[in-house]
Design an enzyme around this catalytic site. Sequence first.
Site, PDB file in Angstrom:
ATOM      1  N   GLU A  34      -1.366   6.351  -1.507  1.00  0.00           N
ATOM      2  CA  GLU A  34      -2.795   6.560  -1.242  1.00  0.00           C
ATOM      3  C   GLU A  34      -2.962   7.731  -0.280  1.00  0.00           C
ATOM      4  O   GLU A  34      -3.549   8.752  -0.628  1.00  0.00           O
ATOM      5  CB  GLU A  34      -3.424   5.293  -0.662  1.00  0.00           C
ATOM      6  CG  GLU A  34      -4.920   5.431  -0.383  1.00  0.00           C
ATOM      7  CD  GLU A  34      -5.494   4.222   0.331  1.00  0.00           C
ATOM      8  OE1 GLU A  34      -6.730   4.055   0.300  1.00  0.00           O
ATOM      9  OE2 GLU A  34      -4.725   3.458   0.951  1.00  0.00           O
TER      10      GLU A  34
ATOM     11  N   ASP B  92     -11.105  -2.333  -3.789  1.00  0.00           N
ATOM     12  CA  ASP B  92     -10.550  -2.043  -2.469  1.00  0.00           C
ATOM     13  C   ASP B  92     -11.430  -2.671  -1.384  1.00  0.00           C
ATOM     14  O   ASP B  92     -11.067  -3.674  -0.786  1.00  0.00           O
ATOM     15  CB  ASP B  92     -10.380  -0.541  -2.249  1.00  0.00           C
ATOM     16  CG  ASP B  92      -9.458  -0.223  -1.082  1.00  0.00           C
ATOM     17  OD1 ASP B  92      -8.715  -1.124  -0.650  1.00  0.00           O
ATOM     18  OD2 ASP B  92      -9.471   0.925  -0.608  1.00  0.00           O
TER      19      ASP B  92
ATOM     20  N   HIS C 170       0.858  -1.182   0.000  1.00  0.00           N
ATOM     21  CA  HIS C 170       0.000   0.000   0.000  1.00  0.00           C
ATOM     22  C   HIS C 170       0.899   1.238   0.000  1.00  0.00           C
ATOM     23  O   HIS C 170       1.646   1.474   0.959  1.00  0.00           O
ATOM     24  CB  HIS C 170      -0.881   0.028   1.253  1.00  0.00           C
ATOM     25  CG  HIS C 170      -2.151  -0.745   1.127  1.00  0.00           C
ATOM     26  ND1 HIS C 170      -2.196  -2.117   1.196  1.00  0.00           N
ATOM     27  CD2 HIS C 170      -3.438  -0.326   0.956  1.00  0.00           C
ATOM     28  CE1 HIS C 170      -3.460  -2.521   1.079  1.00  0.00           C
ATOM     29  NE2 HIS C 170      -4.222  -1.450   0.916  1.00  0.00           N
TER      30      HIS C 170
END
Length: 374
Positions: free
Chosen positions: A215, A312, A212
Amino acid sequence: MSESTNRNKLANFDIQALPKISLHDHLDGGLRPQTIIELADEIGYQLPASDAKSLRRWFAESADSGSLVKYLETFDVTTAVMQTKAGLTRIAREFVLDLADDGVIYGEVRWAPEQHLRAGLSLDEVVEAVQDGLEEGMQLIEERGGFIRTGQLVTAMRHADRGLEIAELAVRHRNNGVVGFDIAGAEKGFLPSRHKIAFDYLASELFPVTVHAGEADGIESIKDAIVSGRALRLGHGVRIVEDIMVSRTDRDTDLVVLGPVAEWVHDRGIALELSPSSNLQTGAIEMLGENLEDHPIDVLYDLGFKVTVNTDNRLMSATTLTRELELLVATFGYDLDDLEQFQINAAEASFQALDERLELIDMIGEGFDAARRK
């Protein structure tokens, strides 16, 4: 635009029926509201709503905050009912059934085992419980004449200190459904280098990693995911646009210059696991705007980045992969060729063996060709 491409763009095709690949889909973000209610009742957990329709609406409204931190708070409810073997197996089984209903032929299911130990289960037991559910779901789909394959992405929480332990767990189960490793949670202030020992270990074991990054934080986070994390894919990665400069030349054309991180990601085909609706909800693209037409997916796609489309968290974003693709078609005018390319990108970037990736690509081609003939 060719005549055939124009026909594809104007055709009234069924996106749900098209074969699709899902790379970024959280197990604890894809529960059925009715299942949450039933599991909560078994353990006496108080929910913010008592019926499935109201609970579904609560998740969507609570997650639509413009803040990743607020968005993540909704997971307190889902993880609360994911603490038993039976609950985890049921949720994983239903997860697969819902993916198959959405036309997904391969789905990577990411989740953090360390968040499911409150009832006394071990890390290995929770991974096994989830795998049992995934296999039950795949078997049910096969019995119905369908096809779906899955893989677990075992995730470590980036703010905790269990990275190496979770990495070892993932490798330990590499022959029991686990195909990759991830770190997730609050991104800003928790660079991947915090878990460098875990990433070094994974590299020594030749075990694939997605991280990740890009973001809730910018280029520094993306760069560290590549350098410290050795990421083969970027979870979201949408803020890679901060390393792209576009200027207008004297001839009224755009000059695009990629910064060093963007160039590295572009030239090496590192896949971007973009999730349009979620990216809007969490404020990941707030520097560009608040509407889907402001999402940089179209720019990144035009520039040749390896773009993939994902959900997601289907519950929090009140979405499916079909819906995400429909939104992109409506916003950017994508046609069948574009949607097929997104699926091919995802299949190529999946953490499957080469032969299995080629099989998925063949299935995608056959499914899209069949849609074109209708």
